[in-house]
Design an enzyme around this catalytic site. Structure first.
Site, short mmCIF file in Angstrom:
data_model
loop_
_atom_site.label_atom_id
_atom_site.label_comp_id
_atom_site.label_asym_id
_atom_site.label_seq_id
_atom_site.Cartn_x
_atom_site.Cartn_y
_atom_site.Cartn_z
N ALA A 61 0.83 -1.17 -0.06
CA ALA A 61 -0.15 0.04 0.11
C ALA A 61 0.83 0.94 -0.03
O ALA A 61 2.04 1.27 0.57
CB ALA A 61 -0.95 -0.22 1.12
N GLY A 100 0.71 -5.17 1.04
CA GLY A 100 -0.40 -5.23 -0.03
C GLY A 100 0.20 -5.81 -1.25
O GLY A 100 -0.78 -6.36 -2.02
N GLU A 103 -0.28 -9.45 -0.83
CA GLU A 103 -1.55 -9.97 -0.57
C GLU A 103 -2.29 -9.94 -1.79
O GLU A 103 -3.13 -10.70 -2.34
CB GLU A 103 -2.26 -8.76 0.36
CG GLU A 103 -1.85 -8.77 1.49
CD GLU A 103 -2.29 -7.78 2.68
OE1 GLU A 103 -2.06 -6.69 2.46
OE2 GLU A 103 -3.19 -8.49 3.43
N GLU A 123 3.50 -5.33 7.51
CA GLU A 123 2.80 -4.23 7.89
C GLU A 123 2.97 -4.07 9.34
O GLU A 123 3.08 -2.81 9.96
CB GLU A 123 1.34 -4.65 7.70
CG GLU A 123 0.77 -4.58 6.44
CD GLU A 123 1.01 -5.66 5.30
OE1 GLU A 123 1.90 -6.63 5.75
OE2 GLU A 123 0.37 -5.84 4.43
C1 LIG Z 1 -4.55 -1.52 3.38
C2 LIG Z 1 -4.15 -2.97 3.25
C3 LIG Z 1 -2.96 -3.34 3.80
C4 LIG Z 1 -1.77 -3.18 3.34
C5 LIG Z 1 -0.82 -2.55 3.97
C6 LIG Z 1 0.51 -2.30 3.25
O1 LIG Z 1 0.79 -2.95 2.18
S1 LIG Z 1 1.61 -1.18 4.14
C7 LIG Z 1 3.13 -1.48 3.18
C8 LIG Z 1 3.92 -2.68 3.44
N1 LIG Z 1 5.16 -2.39 2.46
C9 LIG Z 1 6.33 -1.97 3.13
O2 LIG Z 1 6.52 -1.69 4.40
C10 LIG Z 1 7.45 -1.89 2.37
C11 LIG Z 1 8.18 -0.53 2.38
N2 LIG Z 1 9.23 -0.41 1.57
C12 LIG Z 1 10.48 -1.14 1.87
O3 LIG Z 1 10.68 -1.91 2.68
C13 LIG Z 1 11.44 -0.62 1.00
O4 LIG Z 1 11.08 0.59 0.52
C14 LIG Z 1 11.94 -1.64 -0.25
C15 LIG Z 1 12.34 -2.86 0.45
C16 LIG Z 1 10.32 -1.81 -0.96
C17 LIG Z 1 12.68 -0.81 -1.30
O5 LIG Z 1 13.90 -0.60 -0.70
P1 LIG Z 1 14.97 0.18 -1.14
O6 LIG Z 1 16.05 0.48 -0.29
O7 LIG Z 1 15.09 -0.08 -2.39
O8 LIG Z 1 14.19 1.97 -1.29
P2 LIG Z 1 13.85 2.79 -0.19
O9 LIG Z 1 13.44 2.26 1.06
O10 LIG Z 1 14.73 3.97 -0.11
O11 LIG Z 1 12.35 3.16 -0.89
C18 LIG Z 1 12.41 4.23 -2.18
C19 LIG Z 1 11.31 5.39 -2.13
O12 LIG Z 1 9.98 4.59 -2.23
C20 LIG Z 1 9.34 5.01 -0.95
N3 LIG Z 1 8.51 3.96 -0.36
C21 LIG Z 1 8.88 2.54 -0.36
N4 LIG Z 1 7.93 1.81 -0.14
C22 LIG Z 1 6.97 2.64 0.04
C23 LIG Z 1 5.51 2.45 0.17
N5 LIG Z 1 5.09 1.27 0.45
N6 LIG Z 1 4.52 3.25 0.20
C24 LIG Z 1 4.88 4.68 -0.16
N7 LIG Z 1 6.42 5.06 -0.58
C25 LIG Z 1 7.25 3.81 -0.40
C26 LIG Z 1 10.57 5.49 0.21
O13 LIG Z 1 9.72 6.44 1.05
C27 LIG Z 1 11.38 5.94 -0.95
O14 LIG Z 1 10.90 7.43 -1.04
P3 LIG Z 1 11.97 8.53 -1.31
O15 LIG Z 1 12.69 8.77 -0.16
O16 LIG Z 1 12.92 8.17 -2.47
O17 LIG Z 1 11.13 9.77 -1.63
#
Ligand SMILES: CCC/C=C/C(=O)SCCNC(=O)CCNC(=O)[C@H](O)C(C)(C)COP(=O)([O-])OP(=O)([O-])OC[C@H]1O[C@@H](n2cnc3c(N)ncnc32)[C@H](O)[C@@H]1OP(=O)([O-])[O-]
Length: 719
Positions: A61, A100, A103, A123
């Site tokens: 998400a 998500g 999912e 999450e």
């Molecule tokens: C509602 C139903 C339930 C579902 C809930 C969910 O899914 S909850 C979500 C569950 N998912 C997670 O918890 C996964 C969260 N993400 C991660 O763990 C890591 O970003 C990665 C492993 C995907 C990539 O790692 P990497 O070192 O290669 O890259 P990096 O980490 O430096 O990110 C690059 C840029 O992308 C941005 N950004 C990233 N993800 C999101 C996002 N979901 N959203 C928005 N932005 C996001 C990040 O802020 C950064 O922005 P900046 O600073 O450039 O402006």
């Protein structure tokens, strides 16, 4: 936001296009709804493949959207239509399928993963749960124990592990999208009913209650007061005990409670703060994305004490050849054995071979003449450090970068004795340096943008969370620690015990209370610093009134503890007693209680009952108050930087967001009022006097933490 193509004449290929991680923003959800509808209604289409642009399936998400009201189609009904359709849908997972994203893949009938992909439901780390069916579908697919572990920890798994667990159907080293298209074509004639996870029964272990109970206890012990993992357990219980339709309802109820909680806001703030912290800016205008770091092909570490050893391991394990230097043969040999042992244990844990060949040990600085970068980690003594840097200026080539691992000394004073002050910077690691993730990169007024970029990038390469800070005594972390620990010792005088204070802080969520942490770090370090700064020891003017030093309140109890040879865990005695020197199990020590009582009697202090609320307020508001001063002084550029330092270097509970975020959650007005109250009661404690920035922010209506910068901008910056 979702591209539609027809490939192989009958496969609809839907590509999520929301760089950088193809997060499921409202626009992407719209895109999926539209393209799926088209695929399911087009008679030419017999199967569907969903993939993500730029080799990344989906990062989940869009966390940025969590702050506002829900827009666009909700995820679960949208995904239901994918599963219910009569055409096979295959997820082609490259890069990541997280939250998500996974999912979405679980609603598809089949999943193909590239061998380098990572999958998970993280999450819980954002204070919520996988509420797009994840808590109900994953247990049906892989069973309760494995699903419970993944959902409550948020751990990412490799494609290979995902295959073993049964999350994916195939792992490929080729283009996952192309493999998925072929797979989809073969799946066309096959029945889909067994592929619809919502129709399956969750395989249930016979000892379900005992298992859930054990996991709950484990969580309560490890993550005290954290709500999300416990809610995850409840949701997984629903997967085991309720039909899918009811389980989904339970999942959504639990999500609603978590979603609006302060913990979720704090954890989501931490996610972005961690990423913001890497984006440094200097007063010259130079910044993280326009200065190229130098490539570091070789490094040296001077001093093989606890810090030097950890630093040498951190460098070698990312492939940087290291020359380690000690001043005498015996210390060199001990250091060598320790570093090699640490490197071997680390390599074994990571399942790789240890990189011994990258290490060289020497007694002579002249061996460093060709290295790209030197990190000095000798004893915390200015004269000694200066002599090392003078010597280095003579032996190293002019381009070699000089870093000091000092934890609080003046980096610019060290730069001043070298022939290259612009190439000198602080790299303040935290102990143990090969384990702790924090690195304070201390920019002196003369440090060039190139060395800042290089130190930040080297930190990242070593897997550290690096934060650029300005140069002042103690920098950010240790400067803030002083008012925090001072409050703890003043509370001892006034009537509290070390164990009461520690318990209040640990109940708040700290990994360790202030006294247990000091015992671990070693009490002699602070004692030496206090002696050097004239606060205690024979140099103190005997005419000083007791319990006052340098014009302010002073508590000598920590000095009295050290005078008895109690230096913490390493001596088996400190604020607590341990079963042996080096022991870790802390027990309250009646001798400490006696010492404090005698002290109170000597100064006629009547002990009073101290509440946990007072402990938290005095320690944490004093901590945040110093943070405000640091922001005013331009020693940290943003409140996020301070919070990241406390999260990664000082065990501040992540679900509280860090000291500055915590202050904003409590309410700046309240923090100001309580500080005023405590300062009135203790006018000789300057740290309790509310900082001008705090007052200014309150006067501006207490803006959210992300907006504080607008009120700091006009102030000068040392960064
Ligand atoms: C509602 C139903 C339930 C579902 C809930 C969910 O899914 S909850 C979500 C569950 N998912 C997670 O918890 C996964 C969260 N993400 C991660 O763990 C890591 O970003 C990665 C492993 C995907 C990539 O790692 P990497 O070192 O290669 O890259 P990096 O980490 O430096 O990110 C690059 C840029 O992308 C941005 N950004 C990233 N993800 C999101 C996002 N979901 N959203 C928005 N932005 C996001 C990040 O802020 C950064 O922005 P900046 O600073 O450039 O402006």
């Amino acid at each position: 936001m979702a591209r539609y193509e027809l490939v192989k004449r009958s496969v609809a290929l839907i590509t999520l296009t929301n760089p950088p991680v193809n997060a499921l923003s409202s626009a992407v959800r719209h895109g999926i709804a539209k393209t799926m509808e088209r695929a399911l209604s087009d008679p030419k289409v017999t199967a569907v493949v969903i993939c993500g642009e730029n080799g990344r399936f989906c990062g989940g998400a869009d966390i940025r959207e969590f702050a506002g009201p829900l827009r666009g189609p909700p995820l679960v009904p949208l995904l239901d239509s994918i599963e219910a359709g009569e055409k096979p849908v295959v997820a082609a997972i490259e890069g990541v399928a997280l939250g998500g994203g996974l999912e979405l893949a679980l609603f598809c009938h089949y999943r193909i993963a590239h061998f380098k992909a990572r999958l998970g439901l993280p999450e819980v780390t954002l204070g919520i749960l996988p509420a797009a069916g994840g808590t109900q579908r994953l247990p049906r697919l892989i069973g309760i124990p494995a699903a419970l572990e993944l959902i409550t920890t948020g751990r990412h798994v490799s494609a290979q592990e995902a295959l073993k667990l049964g999350i994916v159907d195939q792992v490929t080293e080729q283009n996952a999208c192309e493999v998925a298209v072929e797979f989809a074509l073969r799946a066309v004639a096959k029945p889909l009913s067994s592929r619809r996870l919502s129709s399956l029964t969750t395989p249930c272990p016979p000892n379900l209650d005992a298992l859930l109970e054990a996991v709950t206890m484990q969580i309560q012990k490890k993550a005290r007061g954290v709500m999300a993992p416990l809610a995850c357990v409840q949701a997984v219980r629903a997967a085991a005990t309720m039909p899918y339709s009811q389980g989904i309802k339970r999942e959504s109820e639990l999500m609603a409670t978590l979603f609006n909680s302060g913990q979720a806001r704090a954890l989501q703030y931490c996610f972005f703060a961690e990423r913001t912290a890497g984006k440094w800016t200097l007063p010259s205008g130079a910044q993280w994305n326009d200065i190229k770091p130098r490539e570091i092909r070789s490094a040296a570490v001077i001093g093989l004490g606890t810090m030097g050893r950890g630093i040498a391991v951190s460098l070698a394990r990312v492939g940087i050849p290291v020359i380690a230097v000690e001043s005498d043969k015996k210390l060199l040999e001990t250091g060598r054995q320790m570093v090699i042992g640490m490197l071997e244990r680390d390599a074994k844990r990571r399942g790789v071979s240890a990189s011994h060949n990258l290490l060289k040990f020497t007694l002579g600085l002249q061996d460093l003449k060709d290295v790209d970068l030197v990190i000095e980690a000798v004893f915390e003594d200015m004269a000694l450090k200066k002599s090392v840097f003078r010597e280095l200026s003579k032996v190293c080539r002019p381009a070699t970068l000089f870093c000091t691992n000092t934890s609080g000394l003046d980096v610019d004073a060290l730069a001043g004795v070298t022939d290259r002050p612009q190439l000198v910077i602080g790299m303040h690691f935290f102990s143990p340096a090969h384990v702790m993730k924090l690195l304070e990169v201390v920019c002196g007024p003369r440090s060039s943008s190139e060395i800042v970029a290089t130190a930040m990038s080297l930190g990242k390469r070593m897997g550290k969370v690096s934060v650029a800070v300005g140069n002042c005594p103690g920098f950010v972390g240790n400067r803030m620690l002083k008012p925090y620990s001072d409050q703890a010792t003043f509370l001892l005088e006034e009537g509290a015990t070390p164990e009461q204070i520690d318990k209040a802080l640990e109940d708040f969520g700290f990994a360790m209370g202030v006294f247990r942490m000091s015992d671990l770090a070693g009490l002699d370090v602070g004692w030496r610093v206090r002696k050097e700064s004239g606060l205690t020891g024979p140099d103190v003017d005997p005419k000083n009134p007791p319990r006052r030093r340098q014009g302010r309140k002073y508590c000598p109890i920590p000095d009295m503890v050290c005078e008895q040879g109690r230096f913490g865990q390493k001596t088996g005695r400190g604020w607590y007693m341990y079963d042996k020197p080096g022991g870790t199990k802390a027990k309250p020590d009646p001798l400490i209680q006696n010492l404090i009582e005698m002290y109170r009697n000597r100064y006629g202090i009547q002990p009073r009952n101290i509440t946990d609320q007072e402990i938290i307020e005095r320690c944490l508001f004093a901590l945040a108050n110093e943070g405000f001063r640091i922001l005013e002084d331009g020693i940290a550029a943003r409140p996020e930087d301070i919070d990241v330092i406390y999260l990664f270097g000082y065990g501040f509970p992540r679900h509280r967001g860090g000291p500055m975020f915590y202050a904003s959650m409590v309410g700046l007005q309240r923090v100001l009022e309580r500080l005023e109250h405590y300062h009135q009661a203790h006018p000789d404690v300057p740290h309790l006097e509310p900082s001008p920035l705090l007052k200014k922010l309150v006067a501006c209506g207490s803006p959210p933490v992300q907006k504080w910068r607008e009120h700091i901008k006009t102030m000068h910056s040392h960064l």
